[in-house]
Design a protein around this motif. Structure first.
Motif, PDB file in Angstrom:
ATOM      1  N   VAL A   1      -3.282  -9.040  -7.776  1.00 18.87           N
ATOM      2  CA  VAL A   1      -4.033  -9.785  -6.753  1.00 18.87           C
ATOM      3  C   VAL A   1      -5.469  -9.940  -7.248  1.00 18.87           C
ATOM      4  CG1 VAL A   1      -4.881  -9.751  -4.363  1.00 18.87           C
ATOM      5  CG2 VAL A   1      -2.611  -8.853  -4.877  1.00 18.87           C
ATOM      6  N   THR A   2      -6.015 -11.159  -7.115  1.00 19.09           N
ATOM      7  CA  THR A   2      -7.406 -11.364  -7.544  1.00 19.09           C
ATOM      8  C   THR A   2      -8.349 -11.007  -6.400  1.00 19.09           C
ATOM      9  OG1 THR A   2      -7.275 -13.643  -6.802  1.00 19.09           O
ATOM     10  CG2 THR A   2      -6.842 -13.243  -9.135  1.00 19.09           C
ATOM     11  N   ASN A   3      -9.588 -10.727  -6.753  1.00 17.96           N
ATOM     12  CA  ASN A   3     -10.654 -10.474  -5.782  1.00 17.96           C
ATOM     13  C   ASN A   3     -10.275  -9.423  -4.741  1.00 17.96           C
ATOM     14  OD1 ASN A   3     -13.215 -10.789  -4.744  1.00 17.96           O
ATOM     15  ND2 ASN A   3     -12.576 -12.363  -3.271  1.00 17.96           N
ATOM     16  N   VAL A   4      -9.718  -8.326  -5.193  1.00 17.76           N
ATOM     17  CA  VAL A   4      -9.464  -7.181  -4.318  1.00 17.76           C
ATOM     18  C   VAL A   4     -10.790  -6.453  -4.146  1.00 17.76           C
ATOM     19  CG1 VAL A   4      -8.278  -4.956  -4.166  1.00 17.76           C
ATOM     20  CG2 VAL A   4      -7.098  -6.937  -5.120  1.00 17.76           C
ATOM     21  N   ASN A   5     -11.109  -6.009  -2.936  1.00 19.72           N
ATOM     22  CA  ASN A   5     -12.328  -5.226  -2.741  1.00 19.72           C
ATOM     23  C   ASN A   5     -12.267  -4.502  -1.409  1.00 19.72           C
ATOM     24  OD1 ASN A   5     -14.130  -6.772  -0.555  1.00 19.72           O
ATOM     25  ND2 ASN A   5     -13.052  -8.297  -1.820  1.00 19.72           N
ATOM     26  N   TYR A   6     -13.162  -3.532  -1.237  1.00 14.68           N
ATOM     27  CA  TYR A   6     -13.306  -2.848   0.040  1.00 14.68           C
ATOM     28  C   TYR A   6     -14.691  -3.198   0.564  1.00 14.68           C
ATOM     29  CZ  TYR A   6     -14.167   0.803   3.448  1.00 14.68           C
ATOM     30  OH  TYR A   6     -14.484   1.481   4.616  1.00 14.68           O
ATOM     31  N   LYS A   7     -14.732  -4.121   1.518  1.00 18.08           N
ATOM     32  CA  LYS A   7     -16.001  -4.548   2.125  1.00 18.08           C
ATOM     33  C   LYS A   7     -17.047  -4.896   1.067  1.00 18.08           C
ATOM     34  CE  LYS A   7     -15.176  -1.829   6.299  1.00 18.08           C
ATOM     35  NZ  LYS A   7     -15.598  -0.724   7.152  1.00 18.08           N
ATOM     36  N   GLY A   8     -16.583  -5.552  -0.007  1.00 17.20           N
ATOM     37  CA  GLY A   8     -17.503  -5.973  -1.066  1.00 17.20           C
ATOM     38  C   GLY A   8     -17.674  -4.959  -2.184  1.00 17.20           C
ATOM     39  N   LEU A   9     -17.164  -3.731  -1.999  1.00 21.66           N
ATOM     40  CA  LEU A   9     -17.256  -2.710  -3.050  1.00 21.66           C
ATOM     41  C   LEU A   9     -16.024  -2.791  -3.958  1.00 21.66           C
ATOM     42  CD1 LEU A   9     -18.410   0.333  -0.873  1.00 21.66           C
ATOM     43  CD2 LEU A   9     -19.807  -0.869  -2.555  1.00 21.66           C
TER      44      LEU A   9
END
Length: 601
Positions: free
Chosen positions: A71-79
């Motif tokens: 999956v592309t662009n995985v993040n936690y609230k931008g982190l």
């Protein structure tokens, strides 16, 4: 994904908020188990999703780590932004939901093992386990279920537990692979800037930031009502005086070994009007938490610096920034403080954990039923075991005929005990040098597992002999094996099981252990023994050279241990079989027995 394999016999059970059509070519099975829960719990209690659907996020997180698609662009609230995938992205997933808010019942666990074996799974990943210390193998559902799985050729990967202290390892049966947790070279940190210009960092997932500096005080100075300053220093519920805390940064403590929620403490400070929080937590200072106000966790050392600044300054000030992703943090990996350690409390002759993998601040998928998030960052040995499941799945795909113990051996004998800088791996929080009780054979090296050179193989007959050697009779053995197993073949000691690590917990003068290795590398190859003896123990290997002429050939060798200069406690070394192409390493763990006089020889 290509069509579901014809050999698959599993099914998708519909239920609350989950249709059979929720399955697809990726998630090919989903079942849930409630009989133990319903028999033991008040049936009027509302259960989140009477179906395979994930209501806590934990199952989605672990499954995606083992086998999630890219999956592309995985993040936690931008982190931690970037592309992400699981260990074996083309593997299929079948889910067996056995646990509810109150825990997991044995009857449900055993039913799930039975179904999974019958459905035709190749591997089972268990991010759950008993409390420490673990009971007898045949009184433990996971030990029984995994015994049957292994005898049907299904590898079981399980977490070692999160108790952190010596001897707390669980899921300690030799027929499963047991995983400890480490850090990796990514961190989440908030800056704490003090009024004197000193800049410190702490661990955090809080995205809240202070716009300006504020007074910083120890929470003990904001005690309320009947609470003593000492109690208030722990920022317990209702322990803070709003007038004293409002607009300030509070320095709170957490009781050692307590299960107090760190997130809760930030809520207590927020309710008292606090502007921010510094939480001193020596034990778990590396676990990042999504605090509800600007906050950071620091260890004792940094905590002491902050308190010293407060005590020696007329008007101490501080400012806490929001969390940032830190790449390339050093040293890495480190063994996480919460990761349960050996020795094995039930059978000290079997080293546990077997191996370590990343389990600190792990980003993976999340059930949107919880907090409307797609991804989350969690810590625990629950997060480390699916890393090994993913790697084991790739080994199984490349070597479909290998037994569970051969796959496990490949993962163990190729692991490393050095960090990214080539220095020995260390343990949080104190930074001591790690040993086999922290990481088993070491930190997994996925680049080497597909070509281990030699493997230590074992099958049900060997596990039967192991059980007979630790005191089970035929009657109790057959209760679990469900066949006509006998104790005709047994070992003199449990150390004789053909395990990829060698542990001798009670060495009286001298002792010999035999092992058998199977050649899975070049048909014609020569291996030489390289030994690093545990301190105070002389180790010799006979023969010192193994000459193979064909693939699949088995050769036996003997490892002789002799006490040279007795020392207290366990000593650690290793045996490596070296060829032109391969290094096959086993940890050696030895404790010399005290002499009968109570004095060491």
């Amino acid at each position: 994904m290509p069509p579901v394999p014809a050999i698959w016999r599993g099914k998708c059970e519909p239920g609350e908020a989950f249709n059979a059509s929720s399955c697809n070519r990726k998630v090919i099975g989903a079942r849930y188990y409630m009989s133990g829960y319903e028999a033991e719990e008040d049936s009027a209690r509302i259960v989140s999703f009477r179906s395979p659907r994930d209501s806590s996020g934990h199952g989605s997180h672990t499954a995606s780590t083992a086998a999630g698609r890219y999956v592309t662009n995985v993040n936690y609230k931008g982190l931690a932004t970037g592309g992400a995938r699981g260990g074996a992205p083309m593997a299929r997933i079948a889910v067996y939901k056995t646990c509810w808010d109150s825990g997991c019942y044995d009857v449900d666990l055993l039913a799930a093992f039975d179904d999974a074996i019958r459905d035709g799974v190749h591997l089972l990943s268990l991010s759950l386990g008993p409390d420490s210390p673990q009971g007898d193998y045949f009184k433990d559902a996971i030990s029984i279920g995994s015994f049957h799985a292994a005898s049907h050729g299904v590898l079981v990967v399980a977490s070692v537990g999160n108790a952190g202290n010596s001897g707390s390892a669980t899921n300690i049966a030799p027929w499963m692979i047991t995983v400890g947790a480490s850090s990796m070279d990514r961190d989440f940190a908030s800056d704490i800037v003090l009024g004197n210009g000193m800049k410190l960092t702490g661990e955090s997932l809080s995205l809240f930031e202070m716009n300006a500096s504020a007074r910083i005080i120890s929470a003990s100075e904001a005690s309320a009502g009947y609470f003593t300053p000492y109690q208030s220093s722990y920022c317990l519920e209702s322990s803070l005086n709003i007038t004293k805390a409002r607009g300030k940064v509070l320095v709170c403590r957490i009781a050692e070994g307590s299960s107090e929620s760190k997130l809760e403490k930030s809520k207590v400070v927020k309710e008292a009007g606090g502007a921010g929080m510094v939480l001193i937590d020596e034990a778990d200072k590396d676990v990042a938490i999504p605090f509800v106000i600007p906050s950071a966790i620091v260890g004792k050392e940094i905590g002491r610096k902050i308190l010293s600044y407060i005590n020696n300054t007329r008007k101490p000030m501080s400012k806490i920034s929001c969390a940032k992703t830190v790449l390339g943090s050093q040293p890495a990996p480190r063994i996480a403080s919460f990761s349960s350690k050996g020795p094995n409390s039930l059978t000290p002759e079997i080293l546990k954990p077997d191996v370590a993998a990343p389990g600190l601040n792990i980003l993976a998928a999340w059930s949107p039923a919880v907090g409307k998030m797609q991804f989350n960052i969690l810590s625990g040995t629950s997060m480390s075991s699916p890393h090994i499941t993913g790697i084991a799945t790739l080994v199984k795909a490349v070597h479909p005929s290998w037994s569970p113990s051969a796959i496990k051996s490949a993962i163990m004998t190729t692991a490393t005990i050095l960090n990214k800088n080539g220095k020995p791996i260390r343990v949080d929080p104190e930074g001591r040098m790690a040993n086999a009780f922290d990481y088993g054979s070491g930190f997994v090296d996925p680049r080497r597992v597909l070509d281990p050179g030699l493997v230590y193989d074992a099958h049900q007959i060997d596990y039967n002999a192991f059980l007979c050697s630790i005191g089970y009779d035929e009657k109790s053995l057959r209760l679990v094996t469900r066949d006509n197993s006998t104790c005709d073949q047994t070992f003199t000691t449990a150390s004789s099981l053909n395990y990829p690590s060698i542990t001798v917990p009670n060495l009286k003068d001298s002792f010999s252990v035999t092992r058998t290795v199977t050649n899975v590398g070049k048909p014609r190859s020569v291996y030489k023994a390289v030994v690093s003896s545990p301190v105070g123990i002389n180790v010799t290997v006979v023969p010192g050279q193994l000459i193979f002429n064909r693939y699949g050939q088995k050769i036996r060798f003997t490892v002789n241990f002799k006490v040279a200069a007795p020392s207290k406690g366990y000593a650690f070394g290793f045996l490596t079989w070296r060829s032109e192409d391969a290094r096959v390493t086993s940890p050696l763990v030895v404790r010399a027995a005290p002499s009968p006089m109570g004095l060491m020889r």
